[in-house]
Design an enzyme around this catalytic site. Structure first.
Site: not given
Length: 357
Positions: A14, A137, A241
């Site tokens: 990752g 999270y 956004w």
């Protein structure tokens, strides 16, 4: 850490883990182990136990996590808390049971309250409510931090938790459904430029390499236009956004990796738990730059790098998330580490990597 010590990097493919892996290699560590998700599912307790029994790592970087941006956090709230708790519970407990000498757990600065003082010191943890959009999270990461702290206090382990700010860099996630703000904006800007210029070869190549919702470069122009419109992309216009007013701090992932290895080499839990009185808490370390910019300013900088000259619209009906979350990196600075890569340099590096990867 000895150069030949067995070091397990969980999540080594990752954004975070790959940067740590490269940094360790560059510094001469020769006994690194990693497993892909297909090889080892960290949410599977039995599989994790079997791995630790077989490999017996001496040091561990816990960089594996289920992550995403504001859209993903809003849609997959159960996955964000459940998957991350499973990973953390399995790996941290296995590290204790199998005698790992030192562990570094990577969290996130989203652990801090929505209305935290700015910049955010480690001491403001759990002082007021969290930001709702990423609460699951954040709670998972707080639990991981507290697991490290609690194992240290009860069992004498040497588990350290670090809280990086918003990260970006090589091997980032550019999936428009789940990516964080900077890579999402960079990809959208790249596509917006291609649409504006009528460069369908570039649009198709981008979707060929990174399909969106199952749509790749072989789809019809009508289907591609309909897909991209759902993400605010039309020829000559890009929609972002939120209002563009939130302030964000960004750290180049390879800087973050260097900080993590620096801490593992030089800092122990006992160094962070001294002079705390009767209550030992907030021993984690912020990793950040201490500088920030608005999302609007970020959009402008990405546009300059990509060369996009079309219109940018801000959709105020969409959530902004936390308006400001600037880390206080003074504890890390006192330990002797400072970041090197500016946002402007980092955006240029990431765009070059995106086009070449």
């Amino acid at each position: 850490m000895e150069k030949t010590a067995k070091i397990y990097v969980a999540g080594h493919r990752g954004l975070v883990g790959s940067a740590i892996w490269r940094n360790l290699q560059q510094k001469g560590y020769t006994n690194l182990i990693g497993r892909t998700h297909a090889e080892l599912d960290l949410t599977d307790q039995q599989a994790v136990e079997a791995f630790f029994e077989a490999e017996k790592p001496e040091y561990l970087f816990l960089a594996a996590a289920y992550v995403g941006g504001i859209m993903a956090n809003s849609l997959y709230r159960a996955d964000f808390i459940w998957r991350n708790l499973q990973i953390q519970n399995n790996v941290i407990a296995a590290a204790w049971r199998h005698g790992v000498r030192k562990l570094l757990f990577l969290g996130s600065t989203c652990i801090y309250p929505r209305e935290a003082p700015q910049p955010m010191p480690e001491s403001c943890l759990l002082t007021s409510p969290l930001e709702y959009t990423n609460e699951p999270y954040a709670i998972a990461k707080i639990a991981g931090l507290k697991m490290c702290e609690s194992f240290n206090l009860q069992y004498g382990t040497n588990f350290i938790a670090v809280m990086p700010t918003n990260l970006y860099g090589p091997e980032d996630n550019f999936n428009l459904e789940t990516s964080h703000v900077l890579p999402a904006l960079l990809r959208k800007m790249h596509l917006a430029k291609a649409l504006m210029e009528g460069d369908w070869a570039a649009v198709r190549e981008d979707l060929r390499r990174r399909p969106v919702e199952g749509v790749d470069g072989s789809a019809s122009e009508a289907d591609i236009l309909a897909l991209l419109a759902r993400y605010g992309l039309t020829p000559g216009t890009m929609t972002v956004w939120g209002t563009g007013r939130p302030l964000r701090e960004f750290l180049w992932s390879e800087d973050m990796a260097d900080a993590c290895v620096y801490i593992m080499e030089r800092v122990d839990f006992r160094d962070l738990a001294t002079d705390k009185g009767s209550e030992i808490r907030n021993c984690h370390i912020n990793i950040g730059t201490g500088t920030e910019l608005t999302i609007r300013e970020l959009v402008e900088r990405i546009a300059r790098t990509v060369g996009y000259r079309g219109e940018v619209l801000f959709d105020a009906t969409k959530p902004d998330g936390t308006m400001r979350k600037l880390t206080d990196p003074s504890r890390l600075h006192a330990l002797g580490w400072h970041h090197r890569v500016s946002v402007d340099e980092g955006i240029e590096r990431l765009y070059r990597w995106y086009r070449e990867a």
